[in-house]
Design a protein around this motif. Structure first.
Motif, PDB file in Angstrom:
ATOM      1  N   GLU A   1      16.075  22.539  63.520  1.00 15.18           N
ATOM      2  CA  GLU A   1      16.592  22.966  64.810  1.00 15.18           C
ATOM      3  C   GLU A   1      17.861  23.796  64.638  1.00 15.18           C
ATOM      4  N   TRP A   2      18.194  24.507  65.698  1.00 18.78           N
ATOM      5  CA  TRP A   2      19.437  25.284  65.761  1.00 18.78           C
ATOM      6  C   TRP A   2      19.480  26.424  64.749  1.00 18.78           C
ATOM      7  N   LEU A   3      18.350  27.030  64.515  1.00 18.45           N
ATOM      8  CA  LEU A   3      18.336  28.248  63.713  1.00 18.45           C
ATOM      9  C   LEU A   3      18.900  29.402  64.532  1.00 18.45           C
ATOM     10  N   THR A   4      19.601  30.290  63.863  1.00 17.80           N
ATOM     11  CA  THR A   4      20.205  31.447  64.531  1.00 17.80           C
ATOM     12  C   THR A   4      19.928  32.700  63.724  1.00 17.80           C
ATOM     13  N   VAL A   5      19.595  33.793  64.420  1.00 15.77           N
ATOM     14  CA  VAL A   5      19.432  35.085  63.752  1.00 15.77           C
ATOM     15  C   VAL A   5      20.456  36.065  64.320  1.00 15.77           C
ATOM     16  N   SER A   6      21.099  36.778  63.448  1.00 18.02           N
ATOM     17  CA  SER A   6      22.098  37.767  63.864  1.00 18.02           C
ATOM     18  C   SER A   6      21.815  39.089  63.169  1.00 18.02           C
ATOM     19  N   GLU A   7      22.322  40.163  63.745  1.00 17.46           N
ATOM     20  CA  GLU A   7      22.135  41.502  63.186  1.00 17.46           C
ATOM     21  C   GLU A   7      23.469  42.085  62.762  1.00 17.46           C
ATOM     22  N   GLU A   8      23.394  43.021  61.798  1.00 23.31           N
ATOM     23  CA  GLU A   8      24.569  43.773  61.365  1.00 23.31           C
ATOM     24  C   GLU A   8      25.687  42.851  60.884  1.00 23.31           C
ATOM     25  N   ARG A   9      25.332  41.840  60.068  1.00 20.32           N
ATOM     26  CA  ARG A   9      26.346  40.963  59.523  1.00 20.32           C
ATOM     27  C   ARG A   9      26.920  41.566  58.257  1.00 20.32           C
ATOM     28  N   VAL A  10      28.235  41.498  58.102  1.00 19.93           N
ATOM     29  CA  VAL A  10      28.926  42.020  56.923  1.00 19.93           C
ATOM     30  C   VAL A  10      29.268  40.853  56.014  1.00 19.93           C
ATOM     31  N   SER A  11      28.910  40.973  54.738  1.00 19.04           N
ATOM     32  CA  SER A  11      29.142  39.886  53.785  1.00 19.04           C
ATOM     33  C   SER A  11      30.597  39.868  53.329  1.00 19.04           C
ATOM     34  N   SER A  12      30.929  38.856  52.565  1.00 19.12           N
ATOM     35  CA  SER A  12      32.298  38.714  52.072  1.00 19.12           C
ATOM     36  C   SER A  12      32.700  39.846  51.147  1.00 19.12           C
ATOM     37  N   SER A  13      31.709  40.460  50.491  1.00 18.13           N
ATOM     38  CA  SER A  13      32.013  41.570  49.577  1.00 18.13           C
ATOM     39  C   SER A  13      31.932  42.925  50.257  1.00 18.13           C
ATOM     40  N   GLY A  14      31.659  42.925  51.564  1.00 11.78           N
ATOM     41  CA  GLY A  14      31.600  44.185  52.287  1.00 11.78           C
ATOM     42  C   GLY A  14      30.208  44.727  52.476  1.00 11.78           C
TER      43      GLY A  14
END
Length: 425
Positions: free
Chosen positions: A63-76
């Protein structure tokens, strides 16, 4: 028989192609952005993300899965999509590819950003079916991430079979697979392409057209070739045509087939010459071609060429409709936008020299250089027993035979896939 029932996805791809005529990086990014946002929209519908995680990623859907777009990682780095659980652990990232490349170096970067030996999140790379061979080297195991390389078509078909939003997945599949490719919707079926009588007729037409080109120019230097100018919106088979000079065109989309032309469609004239057995023109046909040549090179070519139109009798055999249809399907393989664009990933495409009509695709990677030829019809020492595209690679020249009940677009896409495999072999 033409295909009917054009899908919404194909309509969208065609519309974008009409709006963005240029073959620029900006146009390609717009295609990819639209595919990305369509996928994000579908995954945000109730229940879709859980189905996707369970059936595509092969992971347990908590449960509580989430999808997001255009995420920037810690390394850029940027993720097209990121799927996380309730603990904010990364379950998977998705890369939406239509034209853009994807390298093993990116996998290493993702393993550094999201890798976890215990969970091994998934890196899913989506790309069109015809590009799958080019990323086969990415299917490797790592200790920190799991790599999946899948086609849009396969993923969307899997989801459409189990989702209440089947129509959305079908639209996304057709759009992503068709995006940036030339239109194939108007192609006839492949019925008759393997008929030997039709094959001989097709060979006679092609050889007759080449003979017309030779007589028009008076030498062997100007055979008919495909024009692969990036701005061409259609297959163009011609000899010597420029914005200022008349030349010869072979048109598989018209019953008249052989033309003397400069700027289509406003400045062209039908020679009214059909096919001759073995491409051997009659004396009257040769005289007509030479008369066309003199008129085309005169001081007032438009006026002089116009004089030939009235009451010009047909010479040779008029091509059968099925012959023209078979050649239309074969010629559609050589769509300039496809062969010169990122879809083939060839560093160079040129028209084949000599009397065969075709193309040579060259792929260079490091110190490796590979050339693959594709031609309409067999080599010179073989008979036309069918209307097919022949692929020449590694010293072998073999036909891609139309399959039973195969559509015209289906045949063309299959030849494109074979060209990919041959280039990357």
């Amino acid at each position: 028989m033409m295909e009917v029932g054009v899908s919404t996805g194909v309509m969208m791809a065609e519309a974008m192609g009409a709006v963005y005529r240029s073959w620029s990086d900006a146009s390609k990014k717009r295609y990819e952005a639209l595919a990305q946002h369509q996928l994000g929209f579908i995954l945000r519908q109730p229940g879709e993300l859980e189905l996707f995680v369970r059936n595509i990623l092969k992971r347990r859907a908590s449960e509580w899965l989430t999808v997001s777009e255009e995420r920037v990682s810690s390394s850029g780095g940027r993720f097209d999509h990121e799927i996380t659980n309730a603990q904010d652990d990364v379950i998977a990232v998705i890369e939406d590819k239509i034209f853009a490349g994807f390298s093993p170096g990116q996998i290493e970067s993702y393993a550094k950003d999201i890798g976890d030996v215990n969970r091994r999140p998934v890196v899913l790379v989506l790309l069109p079916e015809h590009r799958k061979p080019s990323l086969s080297e990415l299917r490797r195991t790592t200790s920190k991430v799991e790599i999946k390389v899948e086609s849009w078509r396969t993923v969307c078909a899997t989801m459409a079979a189990i989702s209440p939003n089947e129509h959305l997945w079908a639209t996304l599949s057709d759009f992503a697979e068709q995006a940036g490719l030339p239109s194939l919707q108007g192609l006839p079926s492949t019925e008759g392409m393997n008929n030997s009588d039709l094959g001989r007729d097709a060979g006679d037409l092609v050889r007759s057209a080449q003979a017309v080109a030779r007589h028009f120019w008076g030498n062997e230097r100007s055979p008919l070739t495909f024009s692969f100018h990036g701005g061409n919106q259609r297959v163009w088979i011609q000899s010597g045509m420029t914005s200022s000079n008349y030349g010869v065109e072979l048109d598989f989309e018209s019953s008249h087939c052989i033309y003397v032309a400069k700027n289509r469609p406003s400045d062209w004239y039908a020679m009214m010459i059909g096919q001759f057995r073995g491409g051997k023109l009659s004396r009257r046909a040769v005289e007509r071609v030479e008369g066309w040549r003199r008129s085309a090179s005169s001081k007032y070519p438009t006026r002089d060429l116009g004089r030939f139109i009235e009451g010009l009798p047909w010479l040779g055999t008029r091509p059968k409709q099925r012959t023209s249809e078979a050649l239309r399907v074969a010629a559609a393989v050589f769509q300039p936008r496809y062969l010169t664009g990122a879809a083939v990933e060839a560093t160079h495409v040129r028209s084949a020299r000599g009397s065969r009509i075709g193309a040579v695709l060259t792929l260079e990677a490091g110190n490796r250089k590979r050339e693959v030829g594709a031609f309409i019809g067999p080599p010179h020492d073989r008979d036309w027993d069918r209307a097919a595209v022949y692929i020449a690679a590694d010293g072998n020249d073999s036909p891609l035979v139309a399959l039973p009940n195969e559509s015209g677009p289906g045949y063309v896409r299959r030849v494109w896939a074979e060209l990919h495999s041959a280039l990357h072999n």
